[in-house]
Design a protein around this motif. Structure first.
Motif, PDB file in Angstrom:
ATOM      1  N   LEU A 143      43.250  39.703  47.794  1.00 50.14           N
ATOM      2  CA  LEU A 143      42.377  38.614  47.357  1.00 50.14           C
ATOM      3  C   LEU A 143      41.195  38.435  48.303  1.00 50.14           C
ATOM      4  O   LEU A 143      40.169  37.863  47.911  1.00 50.14           O
ATOM      5  CB  LEU A 143      43.166  37.311  47.265  1.00 50.14           C
ATOM      6  CG  LEU A 143      44.195  37.217  46.137  1.00 50.14           C
ATOM      7  CD1 LEU A 143      44.960  35.906  46.225  1.00 50.14           C
ATOM      8  CD2 LEU A 143      43.522  37.341  44.779  1.00 50.14           C
ATOM      9  N   ASP A 144      41.319  38.916  49.526  1.00 51.01           N
ATOM     10  CA  ASP A 144      40.214  38.815  50.483  1.00 51.01           C
ATOM     11  C   ASP A 144      39.023  39.658  50.052  1.00 51.01           C
ATOM     12  O   ASP A 144      37.909  39.466  50.561  1.00 51.01           O
ATOM     13  CB  ASP A 144      40.684  39.231  51.873  1.00 51.01           C
ATOM     14  CG  ASP A 144      41.816  38.345  52.392  1.00 51.01           C
ATOM     15  OD1 ASP A 144      41.931  37.199  51.908  1.00 51.01           O
ATOM     16  OD2 ASP A 144      42.590  38.798  53.256  1.00 51.01           O
ATOM     17  N   ASP A 145      39.240  40.602  49.123  1.00 50.29           N
ATOM     18  CA  ASP A 145      38.126  41.406  48.602  1.00 50.29           C
ATOM     19  C   ASP A 145      37.101  40.555  47.865  1.00 50.29           C
ATOM     20  O   ASP A 145      35.966  40.994  47.663  1.00 50.29           O
ATOM     21  CB  ASP A 145      38.646  42.495  47.652  1.00 50.29           C
ATOM     22  CG  ASP A 145      39.485  43.542  48.357  1.00 50.29           C
ATOM     23  OD1 ASP A 145      39.440  43.589  49.605  1.00 50.29           O
ATOM     24  OD2 ASP A 145      40.182  44.307  47.669  1.00 50.29           O
ATOM     25  N   LEU A 146      37.475  39.338  47.484  1.00 49.65           N
ATOM     26  CA  LEU A 146      36.553  38.451  46.782  1.00 49.65           C
ATOM     27  C   LEU A 146      35.548  37.798  47.722  1.00 49.65           C
ATOM     28  O   LEU A 146      34.613  37.135  47.264  1.00 49.65           O
ATOM     29  CB  LEU A 146      37.335  37.371  46.026  1.00 49.65           C
ATOM     30  CG  LEU A 146      38.155  37.866  44.831  1.00 49.65           C
ATOM     31  CD1 LEU A 146      39.082  36.761  44.333  1.00 49.65           C
ATOM     32  CD2 LEU A 146      37.251  38.342  43.719  1.00 49.65           C
ATOM     33  N   GLY A 147      35.733  37.971  49.023  1.00 50.38           N
ATOM     34  CA  GLY A 147      34.787  37.432  49.982  1.00 50.38           C
ATOM     35  C   GLY A 147      34.727  35.919  49.941  1.00 50.38           C
ATOM     36  O   GLY A 147      35.743  35.227  49.851  1.00 50.38           O
ATOM     37  N   ALA A 148      33.496  35.370  49.969  1.00 50.98           N
ATOM     38  CA  ALA A 148      33.311  33.922  49.979  1.00 50.98           C
ATOM     39  C   ALA A 148      33.788  33.271  48.692  1.00 50.98           C
ATOM     40  O   ALA A 148      34.010  32.061  48.655  1.00 50.98           O
ATOM     41  CB  ALA A 148      31.839  33.589  50.227  1.00 50.98           C
TER      42      ALA A 148
END
Length: 379
Positions: free
Chosen positions: A99-104
Protein backbone atom coordinates in the motif's frame (compact mmCIF):
# COMPACT_ATOMS: atom_id res chain seq x y z
CA UNK A 1 -4.24 -5.33 19.34
CA UNK A 2 -1.82 -5.33 16.44
CA UNK A 3 1.67 -4.47 17.65
CA UNK A 4 4.26 -2.21 16.04
CA UNK A 5 2.73 1.27 16.42
CA UNK A 6 2.60 3.25 19.66
CA UNK A 7 -0.77 4.00 21.23
CA UNK A 8 -0.42 7.75 20.76
CA UNK A 9 0.37 7.28 17.06
CA UNK A 10 -2.52 4.84 16.68
CA UNK A 11 -4.99 7.23 18.29
CA UNK A 12 -3.77 10.10 16.12
CA UNK A 13 -4.09 8.09 12.92
CA UNK A 14 -7.54 6.87 13.92
CA UNK A 15 -8.53 10.49 14.49
CA UNK A 16 -7.12 11.59 11.14
CA UNK A 17 -9.31 9.08 9.28
CA UNK A 18 -12.19 11.35 10.32
CA UNK A 19 -10.36 14.49 9.22
CA UNK A 20 -9.16 13.60 5.72
CA UNK A 21 -11.02 11.90 2.91
CA UNK A 22 -9.38 8.74 1.49
CA UNK A 23 -6.62 9.55 -0.98
CA UNK A 24 -6.19 13.19 0.15
CA UNK A 25 -2.61 13.79 -1.01
CA UNK A 26 -2.34 17.13 0.80
CA UNK A 27 -3.06 15.38 4.08
CA UNK A 28 -0.68 12.60 3.09
CA UNK A 29 2.17 15.07 2.56
CA UNK A 30 1.50 16.73 5.90
CA UNK A 31 1.39 13.31 7.55
CA UNK A 32 4.84 12.52 6.18
CA UNK A 33 6.19 15.89 7.21
CA UNK A 34 4.85 16.15 10.75
CA UNK A 35 3.84 12.60 11.67
CA UNK A 36 0.35 11.67 12.82
CA UNK A 37 0.68 13.09 16.34
CA UNK A 38 2.27 16.31 15.12
CA UNK A 39 -0.27 16.79 12.34
CA UNK A 40 -3.23 16.31 14.67
CA UNK A 41 -1.70 18.76 17.12
CA UNK A 42 -1.32 21.38 14.40
CA UNK A 43 -4.90 20.91 13.26
CA UNK A 44 -6.22 21.42 16.80
CA UNK A 45 -3.73 24.04 18.06
CA UNK A 46 -3.48 27.82 18.00
CA UNK A 47 -2.97 29.84 14.83
CA UNK A 48 0.84 30.10 14.80
CA UNK A 49 1.23 26.32 14.57
CA UNK A 50 -1.61 26.09 12.09
CA UNK A 51 0.36 28.36 9.75
CA UNK A 52 2.88 25.54 9.25
CA UNK A 53 0.22 23.65 7.27
CA UNK A 54 0.91 25.08 3.83
CA UNK A 55 -0.71 24.25 0.51
CA UNK A 56 -4.37 24.60 1.57
CA UNK A 57 -6.65 27.61 1.42
CA UNK A 58 -8.32 29.04 4.50
CA UNK A 59 -11.65 27.47 3.66
CA UNK A 60 -10.17 24.00 3.18
CA UNK A 61 -7.98 24.30 6.25
CA UNK A 62 -10.96 25.50 8.26
CA UNK A 63 -12.86 22.37 7.23
CA UNK A 64 -9.97 20.18 8.38
CA UNK A 65 -9.83 21.98 11.70
CA UNK A 66 -13.57 21.68 12.34
CA UNK A 67 -13.40 17.95 11.69
CA UNK A 68 -10.32 17.60 13.90
CA UNK A 69 -12.10 19.36 16.78
CA UNK A 70 -14.87 16.76 16.73
CA UNK A 71 -12.81 13.54 16.63
CA UNK A 72 -13.13 10.88 19.31
CA UNK A 73 -10.63 8.15 18.31
CA UNK A 74 -11.00 6.21 21.56
CA UNK A 75 -14.69 5.77 20.82
CA UNK A 76 -14.03 4.63 17.24
CA UNK A 77 -11.42 2.13 18.40
CA UNK A 78 -13.85 0.79 21.00
CA UNK A 79 -16.55 0.37 18.36
CA UNK A 80 -14.30 -1.64 16.03
CA UNK A 81 -12.95 -3.71 18.94
CA UNK A 82 -16.50 -4.60 19.95
CA UNK A 83 -16.99 -5.90 16.40
CA UNK A 84 -13.99 -8.16 16.85
CA UNK A 85 -11.93 -5.87 14.63
CA UNK A 86 -8.90 -3.61 14.85
CA UNK A 87 -7.22 -0.56 13.38
CA UNK A 88 -4.05 -1.39 11.42
CA UNK A 89 -1.43 1.30 10.86
CA UNK A 90 1.79 1.62 8.82
CA UNK A 91 4.53 0.17 10.99
CA UNK A 92 2.32 -2.60 12.35
CA UNK A 93 3.36 -6.16 11.61
CA UNK A 94 0.04 -6.66 9.83
CA UNK A 95 0.36 -3.62 7.56
CA UNK A 96 0.57 -4.62 3.83
CA UNK A 97 3.66 -2.74 2.65
CA UNK A 98 2.47 -2.73 -0.98
CA UNK A 99 0.00 0.00 0.00
CA UNK A 100 3.00 2.30 0.42
CA UNK A 101 3.24 2.32 -3.40
CA UNK A 102 0.36 4.81 -3.32
CA UNK A 103 2.69 7.43 -1.86
CA UNK A 104 0.96 10.49 -0.38
CA UNK A 105 -2.39 9.05 -1.51
CA UNK A 106 -1.94 5.95 0.63
CA UNK A 107 -4.30 5.08 3.50
CA UNK A 108 -3.73 6.72 6.87
CA UNK A 109 -4.68 3.36 8.34
CA UNK A 110 -7.16 0.55 7.75
CA UNK A 111 -10.13 -0.48 9.86
CA UNK A 112 -10.32 -4.28 9.76
CA UNK A 113 -12.94 -6.89 10.69
CA UNK A 114 -12.02 -10.58 10.65
CA UNK A 115 -9.41 -12.85 12.16
CA UNK A 116 -6.88 -13.51 9.36
CA UNK A 117 -3.68 -11.52 8.98
CA UNK A 118 -4.17 -8.85 6.32
CA UNK A 119 -0.50 -8.67 5.34
CA UNK A 120 -0.16 -12.42 4.86
CA UNK A 121 -3.37 -12.67 2.87
CA UNK A 122 -2.41 -9.76 0.64
CA UNK A 123 0.74 -11.53 -0.51
CA UNK A 124 -1.37 -13.95 -2.59
CA UNK A 125 -4.39 -11.90 -3.53
CA UNK A 126 -6.15 -11.12 -6.82
CA UNK A 127 -8.84 -8.50 -7.39
CA UNK A 128 -11.93 -9.58 -9.30
CA UNK A 129 -14.08 -6.57 -10.19
CA UNK A 130 -16.70 -5.62 -12.76
CA UNK A 131 -20.15 -4.29 -13.54
CA UNK A 132 -22.82 -3.99 -10.89
CA UNK A 133 -25.58 -4.61 -13.42
CA UNK A 134 -23.79 -7.60 -14.90
CA UNK A 135 -25.29 -10.24 -17.16
CA UNK A 136 -25.80 -13.89 -16.10
CA UNK A 137 -22.61 -14.62 -18.07
CA UNK A 138 -20.68 -12.04 -16.05
CA UNK A 139 -22.01 -13.39 -12.75
CA UNK A 140 -21.11 -16.95 -13.78
CA UNK A 141 -17.57 -16.00 -14.81
CA UNK A 142 -16.97 -13.99 -11.63
CA UNK A 143 -18.19 -16.83 -9.41
CA UNK A 144 -16.12 -19.35 -11.36
CA UNK A 145 -13.00 -17.20 -11.05
CA UNK A 146 -13.63 -16.64 -7.35
CA UNK A 147 -14.05 -20.34 -6.66
CA UNK A 148 -11.14 -21.37 -8.88
CA UNK A 149 -8.72 -18.88 -7.33
CA UNK A 150 -9.79 -19.84 -3.83
CA UNK A 151 -9.30 -23.54 -4.57
CA UNK A 152 -5.74 -22.73 -5.70
CA UNK A 153 -4.93 -20.94 -2.46
CA UNK A 154 -5.40 -17.36 -3.66
CA UNK A 155 -7.30 -14.64 -1.83
CA UNK A 156 -10.14 -13.06 -3.82
CA UNK A 157 -10.40 -9.31 -3.19
CA UNK A 158 -13.33 -7.17 -4.33
CA UNK A 159 -15.66 -4.37 -3.27
CA UNK A 160 -18.77 -6.25 -2.03
CA UNK A 161 -20.98 -4.44 -4.56
CA UNK A 162 -23.86 -5.99 -6.47
CA UNK A 163 -23.06 -7.88 -9.66
CA UNK A 164 -19.53 -9.09 -10.35
CA UNK A 165 -18.13 -8.18 -6.92
CA UNK A 166 -20.73 -10.14 -5.00
CA UNK A 167 -20.46 -13.12 -7.35
CA UNK A 168 -16.67 -13.26 -6.92
CA UNK A 169 -16.99 -13.17 -3.12
CA UNK A 170 -19.67 -15.87 -3.16
CA UNK A 171 -17.59 -18.08 -5.41
CA UNK A 172 -14.67 -17.91 -3.00
CA UNK A 173 -16.87 -18.52 0.04
CA UNK A 174 -18.59 -21.47 -1.61
CA UNK A 175 -15.19 -23.05 -2.24
CA UNK A 176 -14.30 -22.61 1.43
CA UNK A 177 -11.63 -20.13 0.43
CA UNK A 178 -10.36 -16.70 1.41
CA UNK A 179 -11.91 -13.41 0.38
CA UNK A 180 -11.47 -9.74 1.31
CA UNK A 181 -14.10 -7.02 0.92
CA UNK A 182 -12.78 -3.46 0.63
CA UNK A 183 -15.59 -1.09 1.58
CA UNK A 184 -16.15 2.58 0.75
CA UNK A 185 -17.71 3.11 4.20
CA UNK A 186 -17.15 2.09 7.80
CA UNK A 187 -16.60 -1.62 8.35
CA UNK A 188 -19.66 -1.65 10.61
CA UNK A 189 -21.89 -0.35 7.79
CA UNK A 190 -23.43 -2.93 5.44
CA UNK A 191 -23.42 -1.33 2.02
CA UNK A 192 -25.18 -2.10 -0.15
CA UNK A 193 -27.84 -3.05 2.46
CA UNK A 194 -28.88 -5.97 0.26
CA UNK A 195 -25.44 -7.49 0.88
CA UNK A 196 -25.62 -7.32 4.67
CA UNK A 197 -25.65 -11.11 4.97
CA UNK A 198 -22.81 -11.50 2.46
CA UNK A 199 -20.64 -8.91 4.22
CA UNK A 200 -21.32 -10.67 7.51
CA UNK A 201 -20.21 -13.99 6.03
CA UNK A 202 -17.04 -12.37 4.68
CA UNK A 203 -16.26 -10.92 8.12
CA UNK A 204 -16.63 -14.40 9.63
CA UNK A 205 -14.70 -16.34 6.99
CA UNK A 206 -12.40 -13.64 5.61
CA UNK A 207 -11.73 -9.93 6.05
CA UNK A 208 -13.74 -6.73 5.70
CA UNK A 209 -11.56 -3.62 5.50
CA UNK A 210 -11.92 0.10 4.83
CA UNK A 211 -10.24 3.46 5.28
CA UNK A 212 -13.26 5.20 6.78
CA UNK A 213 -13.99 5.07 10.52
CA UNK A 214 -16.98 3.26 12.02
CA UNK A 215 -20.36 4.68 11.08
CA UNK A 216 -19.20 6.55 7.97
CA UNK A 217 -21.33 6.10 4.86
CA UNK A 218 -20.23 5.86 1.22
CA UNK A 219 -20.33 8.64 -1.34
CA UNK A 220 -19.69 8.60 -5.08
CA UNK A 221 -16.13 9.88 -4.64
CA UNK A 222 -15.38 7.36 -1.91
CA UNK A 223 -16.28 4.48 -4.22
CA UNK A 224 -13.82 5.79 -6.81
CA UNK A 225 -11.07 6.32 -4.22
CA UNK A 226 -11.68 2.86 -2.71
CA UNK A 227 -10.59 1.33 -6.01
CA UNK A 228 -6.99 2.49 -5.60
CA UNK A 229 -6.71 0.36 -2.41
CA UNK A 230 -8.04 -2.71 -4.22
CA UNK A 231 -5.49 -2.16 -7.00
CA UNK A 232 -2.54 -1.62 -4.66
CA UNK A 233 -3.40 -4.41 -2.23
CA UNK A 234 -3.43 -7.20 -4.83
CA UNK A 235 -1.01 -8.87 -7.24
CA UNK A 236 -3.31 -8.25 -10.18
CA UNK A 237 -6.81 -7.13 -11.18
CA UNK A 238 -9.27 -9.09 -13.32
CA UNK A 239 -12.15 -7.15 -14.89
CA UNK A 240 -15.30 -9.14 -15.69
CA UNK A 241 -17.74 -7.03 -17.74
CA UNK A 242 -17.35 -3.25 -17.70
CA UNK A 243 -18.67 -0.42 -19.81
CA UNK A 244 -16.42 2.31 -21.18
CA UNK A 245 -17.15 4.49 -18.12
CA UNK A 246 -16.64 2.11 -15.24
CA UNK A 247 -15.08 2.17 -11.80
CA UNK A 248 -13.76 -1.30 -12.54
CA UNK A 249 -11.66 0.09 -15.39
CA UNK A 250 -10.37 2.75 -12.99
CA UNK A 251 -9.22 -0.07 -10.72
CA UNK A 252 -7.46 -1.78 -13.64
CA UNK A 253 -5.78 1.42 -14.77
CA UNK A 254 -4.69 2.10 -11.22
CA UNK A 255 -3.19 -1.38 -11.10
CA UNK A 256 -1.32 -0.67 -14.33
CA UNK A 257 0.15 2.54 -12.92
CA UNK A 258 1.32 0.63 -9.86
CA UNK A 259 2.98 -2.07 -11.98
CA UNK A 260 0.41 -4.73 -11.12
CA UNK A 261 -1.01 -7.23 -13.61
CA UNK A 262 -4.23 -6.25 -15.37
CA UNK A 263 -6.50 -8.86 -16.94
CA UNK A 264 -9.88 -8.98 -18.63
CA UNK A 265 -12.48 -11.63 -19.37
CA UNK A 266 -13.80 -11.23 -22.93
CA UNK A 267 -17.48 -11.14 -23.75
CA UNK A 268 -19.67 -10.74 -26.85
CA UNK A 269 -18.42 -8.02 -29.19
CA UNK A 270 -22.00 -6.71 -29.34
CA UNK A 271 -22.34 -6.30 -25.56
CA UNK A 272 -21.93 -2.79 -24.14
CA UNK A 273 -21.11 -4.40 -20.80
CA UNK A 274 -17.98 -5.94 -22.34
CA UNK A 275 -16.93 -2.88 -24.35
CA UNK A 276 -14.72 -1.50 -21.58
CA UNK A 277 -13.05 -4.86 -21.04
CA UNK A 278 -12.30 -5.19 -24.73
CA UNK A 279 -10.77 -1.72 -24.76
CA UNK A 280 -8.58 -2.79 -21.83
CA UNK A 281 -7.52 -5.91 -23.73
CA UNK A 282 -6.58 -3.81 -26.75
CA UNK A 283 -4.05 -2.06 -24.52
CA UNK A 284 -1.92 -3.64 -21.82
CA UNK A 285 -4.55 -5.97 -20.40
CA UNK A 286 -4.12 -9.72 -20.71
CA UNK A 287 -7.01 -11.93 -21.81
CA UNK A 288 -7.96 -14.63 -19.28
CA UNK A 289 -10.82 -17.10 -19.25
CA UNK A 290 -10.34 -19.05 -16.01
CA UNK A 291 -8.44 -19.19 -12.73
CA UNK A 292 -5.58 -21.25 -14.19
CA UNK A 293 -4.76 -18.48 -16.64
CA UNK A 294 -4.91 -15.85 -13.89
CA UNK A 295 -2.56 -17.83 -11.65
CA UNK A 296 -0.16 -18.40 -14.55
CA UNK A 297 0.20 -14.63 -14.83
CA UNK A 298 0.33 -13.56 -11.17
CA UNK A 299 1.78 -16.69 -9.60
CA UNK A 300 5.24 -18.13 -9.25
CA UNK A 301 7.39 -19.57 -12.01
CA UNK A 302 5.98 -22.97 -12.91
CA UNK A 303 2.34 -22.10 -12.16
CA UNK A 304 1.37 -22.80 -15.75
CA UNK A 305 -2.14 -23.14 -17.11
CA UNK A 306 -2.83 -26.51 -18.76
CA UNK A 307 -2.18 -26.74 -22.49
CA UNK A 308 -5.35 -25.92 -24.41
CA UNK A 309 -6.07 -27.79 -27.64
CA UNK A 310 -8.90 -29.43 -29.50
CA UNK A 311 -9.68 -33.16 -29.30
CA UNK A 312 -6.97 -35.55 -30.45
CA UNK A 313 -8.17 -37.55 -33.49
CA UNK A 314 -6.83 -41.00 -34.45
CA UNK A 315 -5.27 -39.51 -37.57
CA UNK A 316 -3.22 -37.11 -35.36
CA UNK A 317 -1.38 -40.14 -33.94
CA UNK A 318 0.00 -41.34 -37.28
CA UNK A 319 3.68 -40.92 -38.00
CA UNK A 320 4.52 -38.34 -40.69
CA UNK A 321 5.17 -40.87 -43.48
CA UNK A 322 1.93 -42.81 -42.89
CA UNK A 323 0.00 -39.53 -42.79
CA UNK A 324 1.66 -38.57 -46.09
CA UNK A 325 0.57 -41.81 -47.72
CA UNK A 326 -2.98 -41.39 -46.41
CA UNK A 327 -3.10 -37.85 -47.81
CA UNK A 328 -2.00 -39.19 -51.21
CA UNK A 329 -5.13 -41.32 -51.61
CA UNK A 330 -7.82 -39.73 -53.77
CA UNK A 331 -10.71 -38.20 -51.85
CA UNK A 332 -13.12 -40.07 -54.08
CA UNK A 333 -12.51 -43.27 -56.00
CA UNK A 334 -9.46 -45.52 -55.69
CA UNK A 335 -5.83 -45.72 -56.88
CA UNK A 336 -3.22 -48.43 -57.22
CA UNK A 337 0.05 -48.47 -55.28
CA UNK A 338 2.15 -46.90 -58.06
CA UNK A 339 -0.20 -43.90 -58.42
CA UNK A 340 -0.22 -43.40 -54.67
CA UNK A 341 3.60 -43.65 -54.52
CA UNK A 342 3.90 -41.03 -57.27
CA UNK A 343 1.56 -38.69 -55.43
CA UNK A 344 3.36 -39.21 -52.10
CA UNK A 345 6.86 -38.99 -53.56
CA UNK A 346 7.85 -42.35 -52.09
CA UNK A 347 8.88 -45.75 -53.48
CA UNK A 348 6.19 -48.28 -54.39
CA UNK A 349 7.50 -50.78 -51.81
CA UNK A 350 7.49 -48.19 -49.02
CA UNK A 351 3.98 -47.09 -49.90
CA UNK A 352 2.71 -50.69 -50.02
CA UNK A 353 4.00 -51.36 -46.51
CA UNK A 354 2.35 -48.20 -45.21
CA UNK A 355 -0.93 -49.07 -46.94
CA UNK A 356 -1.11 -52.45 -45.24
CA UNK A 357 -0.40 -50.74 -41.92
CA UNK A 358 -3.14 -48.17 -42.55
CA UNK A 359 -5.48 -51.00 -43.55
CA UNK A 360 -4.90 -52.75 -40.22
CA UNK A 361 -5.70 -49.49 -38.40
CA UNK A 362 -8.95 -49.04 -40.33
CA UNK A 363 -7.92 -45.98 -42.36
CA UNK A 364 -8.01 -47.55 -45.85
CA UNK A 365 -9.79 -50.32 -47.73
CA UNK A 366 -8.32 -52.66 -50.39
CA UNK A 367 -10.26 -53.70 -53.46
CA UNK A 368 -8.06 -55.96 -55.56
CA UNK A 369 -5.06 -53.91 -56.65
CA UNK A 370 -6.52 -50.55 -55.70
CA UNK A 371 -6.89 -48.69 -52.41
CA UNK A 372 -9.39 -46.14 -51.17
CA UNK A 373 -10.01 -44.30 -47.86
CA UNK A 374 -12.19 -46.35 -45.51
CA UNK A 375 -15.75 -45.06 -45.37
CA UNK A 376 -15.74 -45.14 -41.53
CA UNK A 377 -12.25 -43.74 -41.11
CA UNK A 378 -12.02 -40.69 -38.90
CA UNK A 379 -10.80 -37.70 -40.92
Amino acid sequence: MTTGTGQEERLARAALTRVFEPGDERGGRWLREFGAVGLLARLTSRDDERDQLTGAGEQRLGGYRRRAAAVAPERDLSVVTALGGRFVCPGDREWPSQLDDLGAAGPIGLWVRGRPDLRIWSLRSVAVVGARACTPYGAHMAASLGAGLAERGWVVTSGAAFGVDGSAHRGALAAGGATVAVLACGVDVAYPPGHAELIGRIAEQGLVIGELPPGDHPTRSRFVLRNRVIAALTRGTVVVEAQYRSGSLATARGAQRLGRFTMGVPGPATSGLSAGVHELLRGEGVLVTDADEVVELVGDIGDLAPLRRGPVLPRDLLDPVSARVLDALPARGAADGRAIALQAGLTADEVLGRLYELHSLGFVERHGDVWRPAARATP
